[in-house]
Design a protein around this motif. Sequence first.
Motif, PDB file in Angstrom:
ATOM      1  N   ASP A 116     -22.028  75.228  34.446  1.00  0.00           N
ATOM      2  CA  ASP A 116     -22.451  76.936  33.685  1.00  0.00           C
ATOM      3  C   ASP A 116     -22.540  76.969  35.404  1.00  0.00           C
ATOM      4  OD1 ASP A 116     -22.457  79.059  31.766  1.00  0.00           O
ATOM      5  OD2 ASP A 116     -24.514  78.758  32.842  1.00  0.00           O
ATOM      6  N   GLY A 117     -22.194  78.557  35.248  1.00  0.00           N
ATOM      7  CA  GLY A 117     -22.404  79.258  36.595  1.00  0.00           C
ATOM      8  C   GLY A 117     -21.623  78.411  37.945  1.00  0.00           C
ATOM      9  N   ASN A 208     -26.305  91.649  33.731  1.00  0.00           N
ATOM     10  CA  ASN A 208     -25.151  92.172  35.106  1.00  0.00           C
ATOM     11  C   ASN A 208     -24.757  93.848  35.060  1.00  0.00           C
ATOM     12  OD1 ASN A 208     -23.109  92.824  36.632  1.00  0.00           O
ATOM     13  ND2 ASN A 208     -21.997  91.204  36.392  1.00  0.00           N
ATOM     14  N   ALA A 244     -26.798  85.167  37.273  1.00  0.00           N
ATOM     15  CA  ALA A 244     -25.390  84.402  37.066  1.00  0.00           C
ATOM     16  C   ALA A 244     -25.597  83.145  36.812  1.00  0.00           C
ATOM     17  CB  ALA A 244     -24.513  85.261  38.279  1.00  0.00           C
ATOM     18  N   MET A 246     -26.044  80.897  33.873  1.00  0.00           N
ATOM     19  CA  MET A 246     -26.529  81.391  32.351  1.00  0.00           C
ATOM     20  C   MET A 246     -27.704  80.080  32.640  1.00  0.00           C
ATOM     21  SD  MET A 246     -25.242  81.442  28.369  1.00  0.00           S
ATOM     22  CE  MET A 246     -26.517  82.461  27.458  1.00  0.00           C
ATOM     23  N   PHE A 260     -32.772  88.471  28.361  1.00  0.00           N
ATOM     24  CA  PHE A 260     -31.784  88.309  28.633  1.00  0.00           C
ATOM     25  C   PHE A 260     -29.923  89.025  28.022  1.00  0.00           C
ATOM     26  CE2 PHE A 260     -27.321  85.609  28.675  1.00  0.00           C
ATOM     27  CZ  PHE A 260     -27.166  85.857  30.380  1.00  0.00           C
ATOM     28  N   TYR A 262     -26.013  89.762  27.861  1.00  0.00           N
ATOM     29  CA  TYR A 262     -24.658  89.821  27.867  1.00  0.00           C
ATOM     30  C   TYR A 262     -24.416  90.430  26.808  1.00  0.00           C
ATOM     31  CZ  TYR A 262     -21.203  89.719  31.824  1.00  0.00           C
ATOM     32  OH  TYR A 262     -20.730  90.429  32.843  1.00  0.00           O
ATOM     33  N   ARG A 274     -18.586  87.889  26.397  1.00  0.00           N
ATOM     34  CA  ARG A 274     -18.178  86.930  27.702  1.00  0.00           C
ATOM     35  C   ARG A 274     -18.639  85.582  27.996  1.00  0.00           C
ATOM     36  NH1 ARG A 274     -17.292  84.613  32.241  1.00  0.00           N
ATOM     37  NH2 ARG A 274     -18.158  85.594  34.063  1.00  0.00           N
ATOM     38  N   LEU A 275     -19.623  85.572  26.933  1.00  0.00           N
ATOM     39  CA  LEU A 275     -19.643  84.003  26.510  1.00  0.00           C
ATOM     40  C   LEU A 275     -19.580  83.114  25.594  1.00  0.00           C
ATOM     41  CD1 LEU A 275     -24.104  84.904  27.795  1.00  0.00           C
ATOM     42  CD2 LEU A 275     -22.480  84.254  29.213  1.00  0.00           C
ATOM     43  N   ARG A 276     -19.519  82.587  25.975  1.00  0.00           N
ATOM     44  CA  ARG A 276     -18.825  81.573  24.963  1.00  0.00           C
ATOM     45  C   ARG A 276     -19.768  80.521  23.139  1.00  0.00           C
ATOM     46  NH1 ARG A 276     -17.540  81.562  30.105  1.00  0.00           N
ATOM     47  NH2 ARG A 276     -15.240  81.830  30.114  1.00  0.00           N
ATOM     48  N   GLU A 280     -22.476  77.837  25.115  1.00  0.00           N
ATOM     49  CA  GLU A 280     -23.167  78.765  25.924  1.00  0.00           C
ATOM     50  C   GLU A 280     -24.198  79.521  25.052  1.00  0.00           C
ATOM     51  OE1 GLU A 280     -21.685  79.777  29.944  1.00  0.00           O
ATOM     52  OE2 GLU A 280     -20.390  80.831  28.225  1.00  0.00           O
TER      53      GLU A 280
HETATM   54  O1  F6P Z   1     -20.680  82.027  31.708  1.00  0.00           O
HETATM   55  C1  F6P Z   1     -20.449  81.996  33.129  1.00  0.00           C
HETATM   56  C2  F6P Z   1     -21.307  82.382  33.162  1.00  0.00           C
HETATM   57  O2  F6P Z   1     -21.440  82.688  34.863  1.00  0.00           O
HETATM   58  C3  F6P Z   1     -22.721  82.841  33.020  1.00  0.00           C
HETATM   59  O3  F6P Z   1     -23.585  81.196  33.594  1.00  0.00           O
HETATM   60  C4  F6P Z   1     -23.546  84.159  33.476  1.00  0.00           C
HETATM   61  O4  F6P Z   1     -24.411  84.444  32.778  1.00  0.00           O
HETATM   62  C5  F6P Z   1     -22.974  85.032  33.742  1.00  0.00           C
HETATM   63  O5  F6P Z   1     -20.851  84.011  33.793  1.00  0.00           O
HETATM   64  C6  F6P Z   1     -22.131  85.958  34.372  1.00  0.00           C
HETATM   65  O6  F6P Z   1     -21.223  86.467  34.562  1.00  0.00           O
HETATM   66  P1  F6P Z   1     -21.114  87.880  35.841  1.00  0.00           P
HETATM   67  O7  F6P Z   1     -19.825  87.250  36.510  1.00  0.00           O
HETATM   68  O8  F6P Z   1     -20.623  88.541  35.375  1.00  0.00           O
HETATM   69  O9  F6P Z   1     -22.788  88.623  36.364  1.00  0.00           O
END
Ligand code: F6P
Length: 334
Positions: A116-117, A208, A244, A246, A260, A262, A274-276, A280
């Motif tokens: 992740d990330g 974000n 960025a 999670m 937190f 999103y 955005r998140l699965r 996630e």
């Molecule tokens: O799902 C992937 C991820 O990288 C998360 O780990 C993170 O919270 C998010 O996307 C970051 O999103 P953005 O690129 O919009 O900051």
Amino acid sequence: MAQAVSLTRFLIEEQRAGRAPADLRLLLDVVARAAKTIGVKVSKGALAGMLGEAGTENVQGEAQKKLDVIANEILLQANEWGGHLAAMASEELENVHQIPCDHPRGDYLLLFDPLDGSSNIDINVTVGTIFSVLENPRRDHAPAEADFLQPGRKQVAAGYVTYGPSTQLVLTVGNGVHAFTLDRETGEFIHTHPFMTVPEDTREFAINASNARHWEKPVQRYITELQQGKDGPRGVDFNMRWVASMVADVHRVLTRGGIFLYPLDEKIRLQGGRLRLMYEANPMAMLIEQAGGAASTGRERILDLQPQKLHQRVPVILGSRNEVERVVAYHREG
Ligand code: F6P
């Protein structure tokens, strides 16, 4: 000095207390072992040619990093032969991954986001592995996607591993949240943070903010109030953080509180968020609730969502209970 308690011992004690059947314990041990291997690869970075793009796309149409592909392979291979799993699902794979027929099939389903990330890999910032364990509802056949589509409240275990300054595994089997720090000299995960709790109140938020103009009204209202700080209706200043990854952002929330978000926004409305959900939102929601926090889409408790598909995306708002409840109330008010 008190004797250090390893993850293995912790899990054996959970088994003796009737909270983790032997097969679940063994499968969590395998996941932890795989995470150690992933951690080694992540820490080698440029030295082992681990950085950069793999030149492929995953099922979501996102460019895969080399380490996404490697971490996925490590988890699949480590978990195929133990006999504890009926099947696996990965954020990086389109379909359910069956246990090869030369290995016995067990009673659990394992889901994971292997890395992740991963946009943070190339800049040497914390990334992680997220995992979730469900019972296989039908034991008489090879699991299909429908067998995985269980609400998050049915998870029997969930956790993540952060590959940061130290490697930490954070786990729940339904009896609180426990963090284990990898002792790199002995190779053991040591129980360092028993019964982690998320304070009910916080003065820190993670979002974000570049998406602000696309957010829905309730989120715009909430974040504007936080930004107004002492001069606004909240009457106190709030701090903002956004890694960025999670795993890193949720780990901060679990460690010192926070919220937190999103949320849904106009850019991602069609994809649902955005998140699965399965890789996630559900595992993180179980951890946060087990630590006394709350996790919602803004409209529903995440753990009550009935999944429609394996790679479904959802809005995620989680952390300190009073703040999450405030955002939910703003959604209700419209
Ligand atoms: O799902 C992937 C991820 O990288 C998360 O780990 C993170 O919270 C998010 O996307 C970051 O999103 P953005 O690129 O919009 O900051």
